[in-house]
Design an enzyme around this catalytic site. Sequence first.
Site, PDB file in Angstrom:
ATOM      1  CE  LYS A  13     -34.218  12.479 -57.077  1.00 39.48           C
ATOM      2  NZ  LYS A  13     -34.020  11.725 -58.475  1.00 39.48           N
ATOM      3  NE  ARG A  88     -33.959  18.806 -59.408  1.00 38.94           N
ATOM      4  CZ  ARG A  88     -34.750  18.314 -59.986  1.00 38.94           C
ATOM      5  NH1 ARG A  88     -34.937  19.282 -61.264  1.00 38.94           N
ATOM      6  NH2 ARG A  88     -35.428  17.394 -59.812  1.00 38.94           N
ATOM      7  NE  ARG A 127     -40.631   8.191 -64.059  1.00 40.84           N
ATOM      8  CZ  ARG A 127     -39.820   8.919 -63.492  1.00 40.84           C
ATOM      9  NH1 ARG A 127     -39.143   8.905 -62.227  1.00 40.84           N
ATOM     10  NH2 ARG A 127     -39.103   9.934 -64.106  1.00 40.84           N
ATOM     11  NE  ARG A 133     -43.068  11.732 -65.156  1.00 38.94           N
ATOM     12  CZ  ARG A 133     -41.986  12.022 -63.960  1.00 38.94           C
ATOM     13  NH1 ARG A 133     -42.385  11.260 -62.933  1.00 38.94           N
ATOM     14  NH2 ARG A 133     -41.044  12.668 -64.024  1.00 38.94           N
ATOM     15  NE  ARG A 144     -35.668  14.342 -66.182  1.00 41.50           N
ATOM     16  CZ  ARG A 144     -36.477  13.560 -65.662  1.00 41.50           C
ATOM     17  NH1 ARG A 144     -37.075  12.754 -66.671  1.00 41.50           N
ATOM     18  NH2 ARG A 144     -36.578  13.224 -64.564  1.00 41.50           N
TER      19      ARG A 144
END
Length: 193
Positions: A13, A88, A127, A133, A144
Amino acid sequence: MRLLIMGPPGAGKGTHAGALASLVRGPHISTGDLFRDNIARGTELGRLAEKYIAAGEYVPDAVTDDMVRDRLGQPDAARAFVLDGYPRTHAQVATLDALLEARGTAVDGVVELIVPDDELVSRILRRSAVSGRSDDTEDVVRHRLAVYGDQTAPLLETYGERGLRHSVDGTGSPEEVRRRVERAVASASGAGA
């Protein structure tokens, strides 16, 4: 043109929202970026958001709604935007509808990126290794994805019933996916949305 870009975590996204924002000549508004900025600056919102994000949970609607309301009220978002990470929940759909209706506008289209779960997990872990992260451990990623499937994926049906949903295969090179996304946007604007 006011667009939403939707899909599970890791679907791309953020990658494609920036190009879409240039195409529609409006800002890319990412709730994830806004949360991370607040966390980095140590704001009260950031501290609150961090505990939910670290657990793989959604930040409460009231906090997110206020943040999005403020951001969409800025002049650069008056005519066009690409909203990434919101709504969401069904309650957030209603909030966004009411917010835009009060301004005499509405969502023009929803671009849905579709990617198989195994590829999503692989993308997010790569990632995480590159960016460091802390919210991207495998357990949190899988949680998630489950939360997305339970709470956010059903919203796509709502937008489909409104004739706004444009599903795009999110696999392949970024250039291939970008071309598919651009075709979906052209279809949305051609439909008089």
